[in-house]
Design a protein around this motif. Structure first.
Motif, PDB file in Angstrom:
ATOM      1  N   PRO A   1      -5.184   7.365   3.679  1.00 48.61           N
ATOM      2  CA  PRO A   1      -4.157   6.358   3.978  1.00 48.61           C
ATOM      3  C   PRO A   1      -4.167   5.878   5.426  1.00 48.61           C
ATOM      4  O   PRO A   1      -3.748   4.745   5.705  1.00 48.61           O
ATOM      5  CB  PRO A   1      -2.843   7.087   3.658  1.00 48.61           C
ATOM      6  CG  PRO A   1      -3.229   8.189   2.734  1.00 48.61           C
ATOM      7  CD  PRO A   1      -4.607   8.599   3.149  1.00 48.61           C
ATOM      8  N   GLU A   2      -4.634   6.717   6.343  1.00 49.31           N
ATOM      9  CA  GLU A   2      -4.616   6.325   7.758  1.00 49.31           C
ATOM     10  C   GLU A   2      -5.608   5.214   8.069  1.00 49.31           C
ATOM     11  O   GLU A   2      -5.487   4.529   9.100  1.00 49.31           O
ATOM     12  CB  GLU A   2      -4.927   7.539   8.638  1.00 49.31           C
ATOM     13  CG  GLU A   2      -3.886   8.644   8.581  1.00 49.31           C
ATOM     14  CD  GLU A   2      -3.997   9.489   7.327  1.00 49.31           C
ATOM     15  OE1 GLU A   2      -3.023  10.227   7.036  1.00 49.31           O
ATOM     16  OE2 GLU A   2      -5.041   9.431   6.661  1.00 49.31           O
ATOM     17  N   LYS A   3      -6.578   5.025   7.192  1.00 43.91           N
ATOM     18  CA  LYS A   3      -7.582   4.001   7.425  1.00 43.91           C
ATOM     19  C   LYS A   3      -7.061   2.622   7.017  1.00 43.91           C
ATOM     20  O   LYS A   3      -6.307   2.487   6.051  1.00 43.91           O
ATOM     21  CB  LYS A   3      -8.861   4.307   6.632  1.00 43.91           C
ATOM     22  CG  LYS A   3      -9.529   5.606   7.033  1.00 43.91           C
ATOM     23  CD  LYS A   3     -10.145   5.524   8.423  1.00 43.91           C
ATOM     24  CE  LYS A   3     -10.900   6.793   8.759  1.00 43.91           C
ATOM     25  NZ  LYS A   3     -11.541   6.720  10.096  1.00 43.91           N
ATOM     26  N   LYS A   4      -7.488   1.597   7.703  1.00 44.06           N
ATOM     27  CA  LYS A   4      -7.068   0.227   7.406  1.00 44.06           C
ATOM     28  C   LYS A   4      -7.658  -0.219   6.065  1.00 44.06           C
ATOM     29  O   LYS A   4      -8.834   0.006   5.792  1.00 44.06           O
ATOM     30  CB  LYS A   4      -7.533  -0.717   8.510  1.00 44.06           C
ATOM     31  CG  LYS A   4      -7.066  -2.161   8.354  1.00 44.06           C
ATOM     32  CD  LYS A   4      -7.541  -3.020   9.509  1.00 44.06           C
ATOM     33  CE  LYS A   4      -7.097  -4.460   9.322  1.00 44.06           C
ATOM     34  NZ  LYS A   4      -7.545  -5.321  10.452  1.00 44.06           N
TER      35      LYS A   4
ATOM     36  N   ASN B   1       0.358   4.614   1.865  1.00 44.62           N
ATOM     37  CA  ASN B   1       0.561   4.704   3.311  1.00 44.62           C
ATOM     38  C   ASN B   1       1.854   5.445   3.653  1.00 44.62           C
ATOM     39  O   ASN B   1       2.057   5.859   4.795  1.00 44.62           O
ATOM     40  CB  ASN B   1       0.606   3.314   3.938  1.00 44.62           C
ATOM     41  CG  ASN B   1      -0.770   2.677   4.025  1.00 44.62           C
ATOM     42  OD1 ASN B   1      -1.746   3.218   3.510  1.00 44.62           O
ATOM     43  ND2 ASN B   1      -0.861   1.535   4.670  1.00 44.62           N
ATOM     44  N   LYS B   2       2.745   5.566   2.674  1.00 44.45           N
ATOM     45  CA  LYS B   2       4.001   6.267   2.881  1.00 44.45           C
ATOM     46  C   LYS B   2       3.761   7.777   2.930  1.00 44.45           C
ATOM     47  O   LYS B   2       2.791   8.288   2.355  1.00 44.45           O
ATOM     48  CB  LYS B   2       4.971   5.966   1.729  1.00 44.45           C
ATOM     49  CG  LYS B   2       5.333   4.498   1.567  1.00 44.45           C
ATOM     50  CD  LYS B   2       6.360   4.082   2.583  1.00 44.45           C
ATOM     51  CE  LYS B   2       6.832   2.655   2.344  1.00 44.45           C
ATOM     52  NZ  LYS B   2       7.808   2.232   3.388  1.00 44.45           N
TER      53      LYS B   2
ATOM     54  N   GLU C   1      -4.937   1.484  -5.934  1.00 48.43           N
ATOM     55  CA  GLU C   1      -4.560   2.770  -5.357  1.00 48.43           C
ATOM     56  C   GLU C   1      -3.359   3.352  -6.112  1.00 48.43           C
ATOM     57  O   GLU C   1      -2.328   2.706  -6.238  1.00 48.43           O
ATOM     58  CB  GLU C   1      -4.221   2.622  -3.880  1.00 48.43           C
ATOM     59  CG  GLU C   1      -5.403   2.158  -3.046  1.00 48.43           C
ATOM     60  CD  GLU C   1      -5.094   2.077  -1.567  1.00 48.43           C
ATOM     61  OE1 GLU C   1      -5.994   1.704  -0.793  1.00 48.43           O
ATOM     62  OE2 GLU C   1      -3.941   2.380  -1.173  1.00 48.43           O
TER      63      GLU C   1
ATOM     64  N   TYR D   1       0.871  -1.180   0.000  1.00 48.46           N
ATOM     65  CA  TYR D   1       0.000   0.000   0.000  1.00 48.46           C
ATOM     66  C   TYR D   1       0.906   1.227   0.000  1.00 48.46           C
ATOM     67  O   TYR D   1       1.238   1.788   1.051  1.00 48.46           O
ATOM     68  CB  TYR D   1      -0.928  -0.021   1.214  1.00 48.46           C
ATOM     69  CG  TYR D   1      -1.982  -1.095   1.125  1.00 48.46           C
ATOM     70  CD1 TYR D   1      -3.168  -0.873   0.440  1.00 48.46           C
ATOM     71  CD2 TYR D   1      -1.777  -2.342   1.720  1.00 48.46           C
ATOM     72  CE1 TYR D   1      -4.140  -1.855   0.335  1.00 48.46           C
ATOM     73  CE2 TYR D   1      -2.740  -3.334   1.626  1.00 48.46           C
ATOM     74  CZ  TYR D   1      -3.912  -3.088   0.937  1.00 48.46           C
ATOM     75  OH  TYR D   1      -4.865  -4.070   0.840  1.00 48.46           O
TER      76      TYR D   1
ATOM     77  N   ARG E   1     -11.424   4.043   3.912  1.00 55.18           N
ATOM     78  CA  ARG E   1     -10.127   4.176   3.255  1.00 55.18           C
ATOM     79  C   ARG E   1     -10.307   4.575   1.795  1.00 55.18           C
ATOM     80  O   ARG E   1      -9.623   5.467   1.310  1.00 55.18           O
ATOM     81  CB  ARG E   1      -9.330   2.872   3.347  1.00 55.18           C
ATOM     82  CG  ARG E   1      -7.949   2.996   2.668  1.00 55.18           C
ATOM     83  CD  ARG E   1      -7.137   1.723   2.727  1.00 55.18           C
ATOM     84  NE  ARG E   1      -5.888   1.874   1.999  1.00 55.18           N
ATOM     85  CZ  ARG E   1      -4.743   2.296   2.526  1.00 55.18           C
ATOM     86  NH1 ARG E   1      -4.695   2.633   3.808  1.00 55.18           N
ATOM     87  NH2 ARG E   1      -3.643   2.397   1.789  1.00 55.18           N
TER      88      ARG E   1
END
Length: 367
Positions: A360-363, A169-170, A207, A166, A334
């Motif tokens: 991105p903070e969401k799972k 997420n970075k 994504e 993902y 997300r």
């Protein structure tokens, strides 16, 4: 109208190597030279698992559903091409036939070999299979030998990353470097096992970001495929190609027929390009420039995750519609889709566009 609106509401909930000659199935007729005006759109579908709906209901279709899809394409005289072949024709003077479809398959699960291949060979249809190289040969995945055999049969092999990470997420400033490092790992595997690197890419979990697209362009990729509903058209973004996701709950024939008959809502510009949602821009605003020559602007509708919880402001500039869309409330999942639909001027056809947002903070959802 009620039937159409219900379909939009439910479906909006979802978010290469040149093919070798000699496809060994019974070859399907190539109807791309059928008479008529040059066409500028492609209906592409994305599959993952086949016959694994009990274990993976969100990413699997039943074998019977897949057979029904192929039978529909056959009996309704569709030309089925690999994604690379379809893009070649779309961006050439020849164009594609009015009835052109693409079957794409992400991840490279073993059920492609066990359950999808016999049907594809029966109908003589090729497919584009996007491979995540770190998983090849693992439990429930295709082996390199099977991938090589698929390529020899005329299937197109694309890149689906090495580790299926993902990347969004970075931190934003690290996305490009992380994506490029993963891309190089996948390239090493493709060169080792197939002798060359794919020219088409499908983003993991659909994504993507402009930074990732820029890396693909740097390495001379032809296109990048997303995982959002919609129809590919000549004026669209080659590095955010839409595909209709298929799973057991949205793959019944009524839904499939609606999607194969959908047209591209021809968006020529989307602002912002980035899908990232931050606390400061939630709910995010989306500005779209849309060609209006085929649609009835008065019938334009917007949806947020299948619900009409959105507002639109519509104006006109340079003979295009300029539409600003914003959700009524802050996004909480997300991945969320803004979807716009419009009827044709005579009401006989429908047009579709989806834009994906990512927090991105969401799972990530279960795959």
């Amino acid at each position: 109208m009620l039937h159409k609106t219900f379909f939009y509401t439910m479906a909006a909930l979802f978010f290469l190597i040149p093919a070798a000659a000699g496809f060994t199935g019974a070859p399907a007729a190539d109807r791309s030279s059928a008479p008529g005006p040059k066409q500028e759109q492609i209906r592409a579908f994305i599959y993952h698992h086949f016959g694994m709906e009990d274990q993976y209901p969100s990413t699997s279709v039943s074998v019977d559903q897949f057979k029904d899809h192929l039978d529909y394409l056959d009996t309704h005289d569709y030309t089925v091409l690999t994604l690379g072949q379809a893009l070649d024709r779309l961006f050439s003077e020849k164009g594609v036939s009015e009835k052109t479809a693409v079957i794409s398959i992400d991840d490279g699960y073993r059920s492609v070999w066990d359950n999808a291949l016999p049907l594809l060979e029966k109908y003589g249809y090729p497919a584009t299979i996007f491979i995540a190289t770190a998983y090849v040969g693992g439990d429930n995945y295709l082996s390199w030998d099977q991938i090589q055999q698929l390529r020899k049969k005329g299937f197109e092999i694309g890149n689906h990353s090495h580790g299926h990470a993902y990347f969004l997420n970075k931190p934003k400033e690290e996305i490009a470097d992380a994506f490029e490092a993963d891309l190089k790992k996948s390239h090493a595997q493709f060169r080792r096992h197939l002798g060359h690197v794919p020219e088409l890419y499908a983003y993991p979990a659909g994504e993507y970001s402009p930074e990732m697209a820029d890396v693909l362009k740097k390495y001379d990729y032809r296109a990048g495929a997303a995982q959002k509903s919609g129809v590919i058209h000549r004026g669209g973004d080659r590095f955010a190609l839409p595909r209709f996701p298929m799973n057991v709950n949205y793959a019944e024939m009524e839904s499939f027929e609606e999607k194969i008959g959908m047209n591209a809502l021809e968006v020529t510009k989307a602002d912002p390009e980035s899908p990232l949602v931050t606390p400061k821009n939630n709910p995010p605003a989306l500005e779209l420039h849309i060609r209006k020559n085929k649609i009835n602007p008065d019938g334009l509708q917007c949806f947020v995750s299948g619900e009409k919880d959105c507002k639109m402001e519509i104006s006109e500039k340079n003979k295009e519609l300029v539409v600003e869309v914003r959700a009524d409330d802050a996004l909480t999942s997300r991945r969320t889709l803004y979807t716009l639909t419009a009827p044709s001027k005579d009401g006989s056809e429908w047009f579709w566009y989806s834009h994906s947002w990512v927090i991105p903070e969401k799972k990530p959802p279960q795959q």
